[in-house]
Write an enzyme that holds these catalytic residues in place. Structure first.
Site, PDB file in Angstrom:
ATOM      1  N   GLU A  59      -8.424  13.122 -16.977  1.00  0.00           N
ATOM      2  CA  GLU A  59      -7.869  13.829 -18.125  1.00  0.00           C
ATOM      3  C   GLU A  59      -8.386  13.187 -19.414  1.00  0.00           C
ATOM      4  OE1 GLU A  59      -3.590  14.018 -17.682  1.00  0.00           O
ATOM      5  OE2 GLU A  59      -3.790  14.022 -15.493  1.00  0.00           O
ATOM      6  N   GLU A 169       0.168  20.262 -24.341  1.00  0.00           N
ATOM      7  CA  GLU A 169       1.414  19.870 -23.668  1.00  0.00           C
ATOM      8  C   GLU A 169       2.282  19.070 -24.629  1.00  0.00           C
ATOM      9  OE1 GLU A 169       2.288  16.551 -20.380  1.00  0.00           O
ATOM     10  OE2 GLU A 169       1.159  18.244 -19.577  1.00  0.00           O
TER      11      GLU A 169
END
Length: 222
Positions: A59, A169
Protein backbone atom coordinates in the site's frame (compact mmCIF):
# COMPACT_ATOMS: atom_id res chain seq x y z
CA UNK A 1 -13.57 -4.84 21.94
CA UNK A 2 -14.82 -1.40 20.89
CA UNK A 3 -15.79 -1.18 17.21
CA UNK A 4 -14.09 1.40 15.02
CA UNK A 5 -15.50 3.49 12.18
CA UNK A 6 -13.99 3.07 8.72
CA UNK A 7 -15.28 5.02 5.74
CA UNK A 8 -13.96 4.46 2.22
CA UNK A 9 -14.47 5.21 -1.47
CA UNK A 10 -12.60 2.79 -3.74
CA UNK A 11 -12.18 1.86 -7.40
CA UNK A 12 -11.15 -1.78 -7.97
CA UNK A 13 -9.86 -3.51 -11.10
CA UNK A 14 -11.38 -6.90 -11.96
CA UNK A 15 -9.56 -9.85 -10.41
CA UNK A 16 -6.69 -10.96 -12.67
CA UNK A 17 -2.91 -11.32 -12.69
CA UNK A 18 -1.25 -7.95 -12.06
CA UNK A 19 2.38 -6.90 -11.89
CA UNK A 20 2.01 -3.29 -10.90
CA UNK A 21 0.00 -0.08 -11.11
CA UNK A 22 0.46 3.63 -11.63
CA UNK A 23 -1.83 6.54 -10.82
CA UNK A 24 -1.94 10.21 -9.82
CA UNK A 25 -3.25 11.21 -6.40
CA UNK A 26 -4.63 14.69 -5.79
CA UNK A 27 -2.91 16.11 -2.70
CA UNK A 28 -4.89 17.63 0.18
CA UNK A 29 -4.51 18.29 3.88
CA UNK A 30 -7.84 17.09 5.32
CA UNK A 31 -8.98 18.23 8.73
CA UNK A 32 -8.62 15.49 11.35
CA UNK A 33 -11.27 15.66 14.06
CA UNK A 34 -9.45 13.65 16.71
CA UNK A 35 -5.83 12.70 17.30
CA UNK A 36 -6.38 8.98 16.72
CA UNK A 37 -8.30 9.49 13.46
CA UNK A 38 -6.54 9.37 10.12
CA UNK A 39 -7.38 10.16 6.50
CA UNK A 40 -5.59 8.84 3.42
CA UNK A 41 -5.59 8.30 -0.33
CA UNK A 42 -3.74 5.22 -1.52
CA UNK A 43 -3.37 2.27 -3.84
CA UNK A 44 -3.51 -1.38 -2.80
CA UNK A 45 -1.80 -4.29 -4.57
CA UNK A 46 -2.84 -7.55 -2.95
CA UNK A 47 -3.36 -11.30 -3.08
CA UNK A 48 -4.71 -13.76 -0.54
CA UNK A 49 -7.65 -13.58 1.83
CA UNK A 50 -8.32 -11.18 4.68
CA UNK A 51 -10.72 -13.65 6.28
CA UNK A 52 -8.04 -16.35 6.33
CA UNK A 53 -5.40 -13.99 7.77
CA UNK A 54 -3.12 -14.62 4.80
CA UNK A 55 -3.75 -11.43 2.83
CA UNK A 56 -0.59 -9.98 1.24
CA UNK A 57 -0.72 -6.25 0.48
CA UNK A 58 1.51 -3.43 -0.68
CA UNK A 59 0.00 0.00 0.00
CA UNK A 60 1.30 3.44 -0.96
CA UNK A 61 -0.22 6.90 -0.85
CA UNK A 62 -0.51 10.00 1.29
CA UNK A 63 -2.05 10.34 4.73
CA UNK A 64 -2.69 12.73 7.61
CA UNK A 65 -2.26 10.77 10.83
CA UNK A 66 -1.51 12.87 13.95
CA UNK A 67 -1.06 9.94 16.31
CA UNK A 68 1.63 8.37 14.10
CA UNK A 69 3.51 11.51 13.03
CA UNK A 70 2.75 13.91 15.90
CA UNK A 71 1.50 16.54 13.47
CA UNK A 72 -1.31 17.13 10.95
CA UNK A 73 0.87 17.41 7.86
CA UNK A 74 0.24 15.52 4.63
CA UNK A 75 2.85 12.77 4.32
CA UNK A 76 3.77 10.10 1.79
CA UNK A 77 3.52 6.63 3.35
CA UNK A 78 4.09 2.98 2.52
CA UNK A 79 2.70 -0.12 4.20
CA UNK A 80 2.83 -3.89 3.75
CA UNK A 81 1.59 -7.08 5.40
CA UNK A 82 1.53 -10.79 4.55
CA UNK A 83 -0.96 -11.96 7.19
CA UNK A 84 -3.93 -9.64 6.88
CA UNK A 85 -2.54 -7.01 9.30
CA UNK A 86 -2.21 -9.53 12.15
CA UNK A 87 1.50 -9.53 13.02
CA UNK A 88 3.66 -8.73 10.00
CA UNK A 89 4.01 -5.43 8.22
CA UNK A 90 4.35 -1.81 9.20
CA UNK A 91 4.21 1.80 8.11
CA UNK A 92 7.19 3.29 6.33
CA UNK A 93 10.57 2.07 7.64
CA UNK A 94 9.48 1.36 11.21
CA UNK A 95 10.29 -2.35 10.77
CA UNK A 96 12.23 -4.34 8.15
CA UNK A 97 10.56 -5.15 4.85
CA UNK A 98 11.09 -2.26 2.45
CA UNK A 99 14.62 -1.69 1.12
CA UNK A 100 15.25 1.97 0.37
CA UNK A 101 17.78 2.54 -2.42
CA UNK A 102 17.47 6.32 -2.84
CA UNK A 103 18.36 8.61 0.06
CA UNK A 104 17.08 11.68 -1.80
CA UNK A 105 13.50 10.77 -0.90
CA UNK A 106 12.06 10.76 2.64
CA UNK A 107 9.56 7.95 3.18
CA UNK A 108 7.01 9.24 5.68
CA UNK A 109 8.12 12.79 4.95
CA UNK A 110 5.99 15.88 4.45
CA UNK A 111 4.76 16.56 0.94
CA UNK A 112 3.80 20.00 -0.34
CA UNK A 113 2.27 22.02 -1.82
CA UNK A 114 -1.23 20.64 -1.32
CA UNK A 115 -4.40 21.63 -3.14
CA UNK A 116 -6.78 24.36 -2.01
CA UNK A 117 -10.56 24.47 -2.37
CA UNK A 118 -11.38 26.36 -5.56
CA UNK A 119 -7.70 27.14 -6.05
CA UNK A 120 -4.52 25.51 -7.34
CA UNK A 121 -4.53 21.73 -7.59
CA UNK A 122 -1.53 19.49 -7.02
CA UNK A 123 -1.04 15.77 -7.43
CA UNK A 124 1.70 13.17 -7.42
CA UNK A 125 2.14 10.02 -9.47
CA UNK A 126 2.97 6.73 -7.79
CA UNK A 127 4.17 3.64 -9.63
CA UNK A 128 4.68 0.11 -8.33
CA UNK A 129 5.97 -2.60 -10.65
CA UNK A 130 7.30 -6.14 -10.29
CA UNK A 131 10.78 -6.62 -11.71
CA UNK A 132 10.40 -9.60 -14.07
CA UNK A 133 14.03 -10.63 -13.52
CA UNK A 134 14.62 -10.08 -9.81
CA UNK A 135 10.99 -10.55 -8.77
CA UNK A 136 11.01 -7.60 -6.36
CA UNK A 137 8.23 -5.00 -6.15
CA UNK A 138 9.72 -1.57 -6.92
CA UNK A 139 8.33 1.82 -5.90
CA UNK A 140 8.63 5.09 -7.81
CA UNK A 141 7.18 8.34 -6.45
CA UNK A 142 7.28 11.18 -8.95
CA UNK A 143 10.72 10.98 -10.55
CA UNK A 144 12.28 9.10 -7.62
CA UNK A 145 12.84 5.34 -7.80
CA UNK A 146 12.69 4.91 -4.04
CA UNK A 147 13.35 1.21 -3.33
CA UNK A 148 11.66 -2.18 -3.25
CA UNK A 149 9.89 -4.87 -1.28
CA UNK A 150 11.64 -8.22 -1.71
CA UNK A 151 9.23 -10.89 -2.94
CA UNK A 152 10.70 -13.16 -0.25
CA UNK A 153 8.79 -11.33 2.52
CA UNK A 154 5.47 -12.40 0.97
CA UNK A 155 3.63 -15.67 0.52
CA UNK A 156 1.20 -14.81 -2.32
CA UNK A 157 2.82 -11.72 -3.84
CA UNK A 158 5.86 -13.81 -4.75
CA UNK A 159 4.40 -14.37 -8.22
CA UNK A 160 1.81 -11.66 -8.93
CA UNK A 161 -1.09 -9.70 -7.45
CA UNK A 162 -4.71 -10.63 -8.06
CA UNK A 163 -6.29 -7.36 -6.88
CA UNK A 164 -5.49 -3.69 -7.50
CA UNK A 165 -7.48 -0.88 -5.90
CA UNK A 166 -7.26 2.90 -5.59
CA UNK A 167 -9.17 5.14 -3.23
CA UNK A 168 -9.61 7.08 -0.03
CA UNK A 169 -10.23 6.02 3.54
CA UNK A 170 -11.04 7.62 6.88
CA UNK A 171 -10.50 5.73 10.13
CA UNK A 172 -11.71 6.61 13.61
CA UNK A 173 -11.46 4.40 16.72
CA UNK A 174 -14.85 5.79 17.75
CA UNK A 175 -17.73 3.86 16.10
CA UNK A 176 -19.83 7.02 16.00
CA UNK A 177 -19.70 8.92 12.70
CA UNK A 178 -16.57 11.08 12.55
CA UNK A 179 -16.25 14.51 10.94
CA UNK A 180 -12.69 13.81 9.81
CA UNK A 181 -12.47 14.69 6.12
CA UNK A 182 -11.64 12.38 3.22
CA UNK A 183 -9.62 14.18 0.55
CA UNK A 184 -10.93 17.73 0.24
CA UNK A 185 -13.96 16.89 2.38
CA UNK A 186 -16.27 17.68 -0.57
CA UNK A 187 -18.35 15.48 -2.86
CA UNK A 188 -17.67 14.74 -6.58
CA UNK A 189 -20.67 16.78 -7.71
CA UNK A 190 -18.77 19.95 -6.85
CA UNK A 191 -16.27 19.20 -9.61
CA UNK A 192 -12.59 19.77 -10.28
CA UNK A 193 -10.78 22.01 -7.84
CA UNK A 194 -13.25 21.27 -5.08
CA UNK A 195 -13.59 17.49 -4.90
CA UNK A 196 -10.47 15.32 -4.58
CA UNK A 197 -9.53 13.10 -7.53
CA UNK A 198 -7.46 10.09 -8.53
CA UNK A 199 -6.60 10.09 -12.23
CA UNK A 200 -4.61 8.28 -14.93
CA UNK A 201 -5.23 4.84 -13.39
CA UNK A 202 -3.13 2.17 -15.08
CA UNK A 203 -2.17 -1.43 -14.37
CA UNK A 204 0.75 -3.65 -15.38
CA UNK A 205 -0.49 -6.87 -16.95
CA UNK A 206 1.15 -10.06 -18.18
CA UNK A 207 2.99 -8.26 -21.00
CA UNK A 208 4.78 -5.97 -18.49
CA UNK A 209 3.37 -2.74 -19.94
CA UNK A 210 1.18 -0.04 -18.40
CA UNK A 211 -2.37 -0.03 -19.69
CA UNK A 212 -5.80 1.14 -18.60
CA UNK A 213 -7.80 -1.50 -16.71
CA UNK A 214 -10.61 -3.15 -18.69
CA UNK A 215 -13.09 -1.68 -16.24
CA UNK A 216 -13.31 -0.73 -12.56
CA UNK A 217 -15.88 -1.40 -9.88
CA UNK A 218 -16.74 1.51 -7.58
CA UNK A 219 -17.33 0.78 -3.92
CA UNK A 220 -18.07 3.01 -0.93
CA UNK A 221 -19.10 2.63 2.68
CA UNK A 222 -22.59 3.62 3.75
Amino acid sequence: MVAAAVKYAIAAAPEDKYYGTKTNFNLWQPTILKNKDFSLAQLWISKGSYSNNDLNTIEVGWQVYPELYRDSNTRIFIYWTRDGYQITGCYNLNFPGFIQTNNQFAIGGNISPVSSYGGSQFDIDILIWKDPKGGNWWLQVGSYVVGYWSSSIFSYLVDNASSVMWGGEVYSPNPVQTSTQMGSGHFPEEGFGKASYIRNIQVVGSFNILQSPDNVDLMSSQ
